[in-house]
Design a protein around this motif. Sequence first.
Motif, short mmCIF file in Angstrom:
data_model
loop_
_atom_site.label_atom_id
_atom_site.label_comp_id
_atom_site.label_asym_id
_atom_site.label_seq_id
_atom_site.Cartn_x
_atom_site.Cartn_y
_atom_site.Cartn_z
N LYS A 1 0.74 -1.05 -0.07
CA LYS A 1 0.00 0.00 0.05
C LYS A 1 0.94 1.42 -0.09
O LYS A 1 1.91 1.30 0.80
N GLY A 2 0.48 2.23 -0.88
CA GLY A 2 1.26 3.35 -0.97
C GLY A 2 0.83 4.40 -2.10
O GLY A 2 1.15 5.55 -2.13
N HIS A 3 0.06 3.64 -3.04
CA HIS A 3 -0.42 4.47 -4.09
C HIS A 3 -1.56 5.35 -3.88
O HIS A 3 -2.10 4.73 -2.81
N PHE A 4 -2.08 6.33 -4.49
CA PHE A 4 -3.27 7.32 -4.02
C PHE A 4 -4.12 7.31 -5.15
O PHE A 4 -5.09 8.00 -5.06
N GLN A 5 -3.82 6.62 -6.28
CA GLN A 5 -4.96 6.27 -7.35
C GLN A 5 -4.91 4.84 -7.78
O GLN A 5 -3.96 4.07 -7.34
N THR A 6 -5.65 4.39 -8.76
CA THR A 6 -5.81 3.22 -9.02
C THR A 6 -4.41 2.53 -9.58
O THR A 6 -3.75 3.24 -10.28
#
Length: 341
Positions: free
Chosen positions: A251-256
């Motif tokens: 976890k660490g992205h902020f979009q798809t």
Amino acid sequence: MGKLQSKISFHSTKYRADGSVEKTGPGRGVQQHNPVHTDAVTSVAALKADLCVSGGKDKSVVVCNWRSGAVLRRFVGHEHEVTKVTCALDSNRIFSASRDKTVMMWELHRTSGPSQHFPGHDLVVTGLAVSPDATQLCTGSRDNTVCKWDVETGGCLGRAAVSRNLVTHLCWVPGEPYVIQTSEDKTVKMWDSRELRVAHTFPGKQHIQTCCDVSQDGRYVLSSSSGFAGEGCEATLWDLRQTRSRVREYKGHFQTTTSCVFLPRGPALAPSIATSSYDSKVKVWDQATAACLATACLEGAGPLASLAVCDSSTLLCATFNSGIHSLRMRNGADLEELAVF
């Protein structure tokens, strides 16, 4: 696209998964080659040591040298956007899928059009997987079906439909008769290609599963997730051989999160994976601990569509706004942008 890009840029500079400050803006020393596509690049795959194949919204399939950016072949035959490209590594055969509902096979050294057609889907084709021996092809579509084809004859060897199974990606398990599939129904499925039936379905996730990859030892599966503002947007590691359940999440992205790949294990490097996202970032993760090892922010690239592994340290990333980027992992802790083409 303007509104979407501004939102992505905002998130990429404001939010931090680990509290660190990330580099922004174009990297110094990045080689700028002539773009190989005239529109967004939707898919990229490694073909040979120095060659890659890509497909785009310009309806073309391009083979180029990723080191120099030189175009070797350009195949034109689809009537609409190319959605996926794939190939058997070190093969001369390339497969492409399109929004025109068709799949085509191209020969690297053939001068004319496609050498084979695979018609039969009723909606856009969104998944392609070629068997390890390159004799069979599996395709998936938004029409809820998965089909198996004989590569030589173009004949359909089987067709299976599963309710609400809007296919997003397919990949073949190395050395096995199994195909992994992600879907808009939020699940990851394992197909037995011999009977073309679902052999196993992993527990459903909270968001659409966008892409999948299988480790070279055939033990683990990766899937990536859609999402927004950090909700969802992760990659998930699954165990194929033992529990067939979720092992860990990245976890660490902020979009798809649009693409996920296993990276070949380099000298003195722990097993790692890479992900790309609509937030314009490529991240490399420690497979065992889920720690983020490196992040490359491709400012101005827009949503990132697809990743391909060239060797133990080099990645290719297809983007909506700025073509294909090549990236190199350095010392296991830095992701350096090399070139754009």
